[in-house]
Design an enzyme around this catalytic site. Structure first.
Site, short mmCIF file in Angstrom:
data_model
loop_
_atom_site.label_atom_id
_atom_site.label_comp_id
_atom_site.label_asym_id
_atom_site.label_seq_id
_atom_site.Cartn_x
_atom_site.Cartn_y
_atom_site.Cartn_z
N TYR A 44 -7.38 0.27 -11.71
CA TYR A 44 -6.11 -0.36 -12.02
C TYR A 44 -5.05 0.72 -12.24
CZ TYR A 44 -7.30 0.88 -16.80
OH TYR A 44 -7.64 1.59 -17.92
N LYS B 108 0.83 -1.20 0.00
CA LYS B 108 0.00 0.00 0.00
C LYS B 108 0.87 1.25 0.00
CE LYS B 108 -1.02 0.67 4.94
NZ LYS B 108 -2.12 0.90 5.88
N SER C 220 -8.75 4.32 -14.57
CA SER C 220 -7.49 3.97 -13.92
C SER C 220 -7.01 5.03 -12.94
CB SER C 220 -6.38 3.69 -14.94
OG SER C 220 -6.00 4.90 -15.57
#
Length: 131
Positions: free
Chosen positions: A58, A9, A25
């Site tokens: 993504y 993360k 995205s």
């Protein structure tokens, strides 16, 4: 049994911009991706600390050193420039591997400069903002 675990993360990232017209995205500075052990096209869960919104998208590569965190397409409606977000990736692994796996955490400052990183349960690695 297969388990879904946090893989990595980026914590405390700030949204730098948004592009509603892009097809989707999140664009992330390539240097941050490398430090966080994330790759282009990888699915991410994004949490907006300012409004509680959570969404999936993504990754696409951003210019190295730009510190860009840009939300594209519909995701651009989920956070505003300046909002603080957490960007997370996940992995599927068997229970034996999951018991020893330690996710990578990259912590950035308010300008998205890398400050430090660590694997959960291990000591911080201090990072220079000139990476």
């Amino acid at each position: 049994m297969k388990l879904h675990l946090l893989k990595s993360k980026i914590h405390n990232a700030r949204v730098t911009s948004g592009d509603l017209e892009y097809e989707g995205s999140i664009t992330i500075d390539q240097e941050l991706l490398l430090l966080a052990e994330m790759i282009p096209n990888e699915k991410v869960l994004v949490v907006n600390n300012n409004n509680g919104e959570r969404f999936e998208t993504y990754i696409i590569n951003g210019e190295p050193g730009s510190r860009v965190i840009q939300l594209n397409g519909a995701a651009a409606r989920c956070a505003l420039p300046g909002d603080e977000i957490i960007i997370m990736t996940f992995a599927v692994m068997d229970e034996k591997k999951a018991r020893t796996f330690q996710p990578m955490v990259l912590i950035v400052d308010h300008l998205n400069n890398p400050k430090r990183r660590h694997r959960i349960g291990q000591e911080d690695e201090q990072l220079s903002s000139s990476i």
